[in-house]
Design a protein around this motif. Structure first.
Motif, short mmCIF file in Angstrom:
data_model
loop_
_atom_site.label_atom_id
_atom_site.label_comp_id
_atom_site.label_asym_id
_atom_site.label_seq_id
_atom_site.Cartn_x
_atom_site.Cartn_y
_atom_site.Cartn_z
N PRO A 108 0.82 -1.21 0.00
CA PRO A 108 0.00 0.00 0.00
C PRO A 108 0.86 1.27 0.00
N LEU A 109 0.43 2.25 -0.76
CA LEU A 109 1.07 3.58 -0.74
C LEU A 109 0.27 4.45 0.23
N THR A 110 0.87 4.77 1.35
CA THR A 110 0.16 5.51 2.39
C THR A 110 0.46 7.00 2.29
N ALA A 111 -0.37 7.79 2.94
CA ALA A 111 -0.18 9.24 2.97
C ALA A 111 1.14 9.61 3.62
N SER A 117 8.23 11.16 0.88
CA SER A 117 8.82 11.35 -0.44
C SER A 117 8.91 12.83 -0.79
N LEU A 118 7.87 13.59 -0.50
CA LEU A 118 7.91 15.03 -0.77
C LEU A 118 8.97 15.72 0.07
N GLU A 119 9.16 15.23 1.28
CA GLU A 119 10.21 15.81 2.13
C GLU A 119 11.59 15.47 1.58
N TYR A 120 11.77 14.25 1.08
CA TYR A 120 13.02 13.88 0.43
C TYR A 120 13.27 14.75 -0.78
N PHE A 121 12.24 14.95 -1.60
CA PHE A 121 12.34 15.81 -2.77
C PHE A 121 12.72 17.23 -2.35
N ARG A 122 12.07 17.74 -1.32
CA ARG A 122 12.32 19.11 -0.87
C ARG A 122 13.77 19.30 -0.43
N LYS A 123 14.34 18.29 0.21
CA LYS A 123 15.70 18.40 0.76
C LYS A 123 16.78 17.96 -0.23
N THR A 124 16.39 17.24 -1.29
CA THR A 124 17.37 16.62 -2.18
C THR A 124 17.44 17.25 -3.56
N THR A 144 3.14 16.77 6.11
CA THR A 144 2.65 15.70 6.97
C THR A 144 1.66 14.83 6.21
N GLY A 145 1.56 13.58 6.64
CA GLY A 145 0.60 12.65 6.04
C GLY A 145 -0.30 12.05 7.10
N ASP A 146 -1.58 11.99 6.83
CA ASP A 146 -2.57 11.40 7.73
C ASP A 146 -3.06 10.11 7.06
N ASP A 147 -2.54 8.97 7.55
CA ASP A 147 -2.88 7.70 6.91
C ASP A 147 -4.36 7.36 7.05
N ALA A 148 -4.96 7.69 8.19
CA ALA A 148 -6.37 7.37 8.40
C ALA A 148 -7.27 8.16 7.45
N GLY A 150 -6.13 9.65 4.69
CA GLY A 150 -5.63 9.57 3.32
C GLY A 150 -5.31 10.93 2.74
N THR A 151 -4.76 11.83 3.57
CA THR A 151 -4.46 13.18 3.12
C THR A 151 -3.00 13.53 3.39
N VAL A 152 -2.47 14.39 2.54
CA VAL A 152 -1.12 14.92 2.68
C VAL A 152 -1.21 16.44 2.71
N SER A 153 -0.55 17.05 3.70
CA SER A 153 -0.64 18.50 3.86
C SER A 153 0.73 19.14 3.74
N VAL A 154 0.78 20.27 3.06
CA VAL A 154 1.99 21.07 2.93
C VAL A 154 1.67 22.47 3.46
N ARG A 155 2.48 22.92 4.44
CA ARG A 155 2.27 24.25 5.00
C ARG A 155 3.57 25.04 4.90
N MET A 156 3.45 26.27 4.38
CA MET A 156 4.61 27.12 4.14
C MET A 156 4.47 28.42 4.91
N ALA A 157 5.59 28.90 5.45
CA ALA A 157 5.56 30.13 6.24
C ALA A 157 5.31 31.36 5.37
#
Length: 513
Positions: A108-111, A117-124, A144-148, A150-157
């Motif tokens: 399964p691909l979880t949130a 993966s997005l964090e790896y992309f952001r840092k790499t 952050t990812g919420d597996d229950a 099924g959402t992924v959130s990106v927050r920027m300052a």
């Protein structure tokens, strides 16, 4: 909406692609006859890690192996891919994933994995600053990812209005945990279960050929408005073929279903095939401006610009391109500069007074019309009295080693980037290895314009800011716009895929009716 065509492309420079079935009995223009399609790339892959993809071959093949959260449809409209829906503002985004997503090993691909993966992309990824914004580096962005749920959130300052479309680019492809745990193996394509795309690697011979097989049950294809009739080929075979002439011969003998041509070989395929042309490559010069390099001198840069004749450059590439007035063209980007007054005019006499006796190293990829444009640039500089060394190399070598090394003075850029933002990382920000500012270009007016453009959603204000930035680049002669290159697409009935701005998403390749 436009009917999708099958075309060749990949975001630094083009790799010519050719597709053929395993059956070699069809005549010219015949449709694919089975479930195997063969593609030919002009240069080998540099990396199977989408975050580190740098060459056109990387961009093309990684689309098969990794899916992004969203896709881009005609007119650059954002459409669902791994994400079914999203809620986005200038400082945050929440993506709701499709149900039943899996990694390439069936897990399964979880949130939370998507978030990692997005964090790896952001840092790499060197270009990640243009997805999240340089002002949101470090702890100023949280993913952050919420597996229950099924959402992924990106927050920027800080506001950054380009997040959503940027997450549809190849480098933002989602990697599963096995690949994140083994980045070295990920780069070589040797980690089972790393992918999230419709295909997995089933055979690999570096420098020669690769085989990708369709994953059973994969259904996270982008939700394009146009009809996706036909079926995905069960197998895609890729070979390294550097000669467009050879590809044309194979088409004429019925061994290929598709090829894309940047040189003259495509012109002999007008009979018996369906053909189309479109601008795909944006050609311009930029300079190595590090201390001790001639490009650090604004007078030198202006003289180089005066030595160039964009019409003559376009003519050696076939004469069907559009002359550029920036580093992107206005047909693909509404905010591209259209003011001729900002351009440095051709003036060979003035150029000669500055360039006579100068030793200049020019670099470029020979994947574009066998390097004919690079040769023109070198000869134009020689006509102005310069002593020129031309480094005309294959696409992968150019993108992965020549450009990052800094051992050059002028680069002939063959860019597939159609937006001002995606190509801007060549002209601002961090130098290699942290970024892709290969020439150490630092232009305050451009940086200010970019910063203003990416925080507003008002189109008028966005274009005004981009105009300020481009005016800064052109007045300092940090770039020398040349022309677009029209690529001729030759294909048989029943082979197609989605294209946007001259670029292909190979994961959408279809055969049959």
């Amino acid at each position: 909406m436009k009917r999708p065509l099958f075309v060749a492309a990949c975001v630094a420079a083009v790799a010519t692609l050719a597709a053929c079935t395993t059956s070699q009995t069809g005549g010219p223009g015949s449709a694919a006859s089975d479930a195997t399609v063969r593609l030919a790339l002009t240069s080998d892959l540099g990396s199977f890690d989408p975050a580190r993809a740098a060459s056109s071959s990387d961009y093309a093949f990684d689309r098969l192996l990794y899916s992004t959260l969203v896709g881009l449809d005609d007119e650059n409209i954002v459409v669902p891919r791994l994400a079914a829906s999203w809620d986005v503002t200038a400082t945050q985004a929440t993506f709701t994933l499709n149900k039943g997503l899996t990694c390439s090993d069936g897990a399964p691909l979880t949130a939370s994995q998507v978030a990692a993966s997005l964090e790896y992309f952001r840092k790499t990824a060197p270009g990640a600053a243009y997805t999240f914004g340089a002002a949101n580096a470090g702890d100023k962005t949280t993913i952050t990812g919420d597996d229950a749920a099924g959402t992924v959130s990106v927050r920027m300052a800080n506001p950054w209005s380009e997040l959503l479309p940027s997450l549809g680019l190849v480098n933002a492809g989602i990697i599963c945990k096995p690949g994140l745990d083994d980045p070295t193996g990920l780069a070589t394509g040797s980690v089972p279960g790393a992918g999230t795309g419709p295909y997995v690697i089933t055979a690999s011979e570096r420098g020669s050929r690769y085989t990708a097989s369709l994953r059973e049950g994969f259904d996270a294809f982008p939700a394009f408005a146009a009809d996706r009739s036909g079926r995905s080929p069960a197998t895609i075979e890729l070979s390294i073929v550097k000669s467009e002439s050879a590809a044309a011969n194979l088409l004429q003998t019925g061994q290929l279903d598709f090829a894309g041509f940047t040189g003259p070989d495509g012109t002999r395929l007008e009979q018996g095939f369906e053909t189309a042309t479109a601008p795909m490559i944006r050609n311009f010069l930029f300079f190595n401006q590090r201390a001790g390099k001639p490009g650090a001198d604004a007078q030198f840069r202006k003289a180089v610009a005066q030595a160039m004749d964009a019409k003559a450059y376009d003519k050696v590439l076939g004469g069907s391109g559009t002359l550029l007035k920036s580093y992107v063209d206005s047909t693909a980007n509404v905010c591209a500069n259209t003011d001729d007054a900002l351009l440095t005019q051709h003036d060979l006499a003035s150029a000669t007074r500055v360039l006579t006796g100068k030793k200049i190293t020019v670099t470029g990829t020979n994947a574009i019309a066998d390097g004919a444009g690079n040769t023109y640039v070198a000869e134009a500089l020689r006509a102005a009295g310069a002593e020129v060394k031309l480094v005309n190399v294959d696409n992968n070598t150019w993108a992965s080693s020549v450009l990052p090394s800094g051992d050059w003075d002028i680069n002939v850029m063959a860019s597939l980037s159609t937006t001002l933002l995606t190509a801007s990382n060549l002209l601002t920000g961090a130098e290699p290895p942290q970024g892709r500012n290969y020439g150490a270009t630092h232009n305050d007016a451009f940086d200010q314009g970019l910063r203003a453009a990416v925080v507003t959603t008002d189109q008028t204000a966005k274009c005004a800011a981009w105009q300020q930035g481009q005016a800064g680049l052109l007045s300092a002669v940090d770039i020398v716009p040349l022309s677009t290159l029209n690529v001729r697409y030759v294909f048989s009935d029943g082979v197609r895929a989605h294209i946007l701005n001259g670029q292909i998403d190979l994961s959408t390749l279809r055969i049959g009716s």
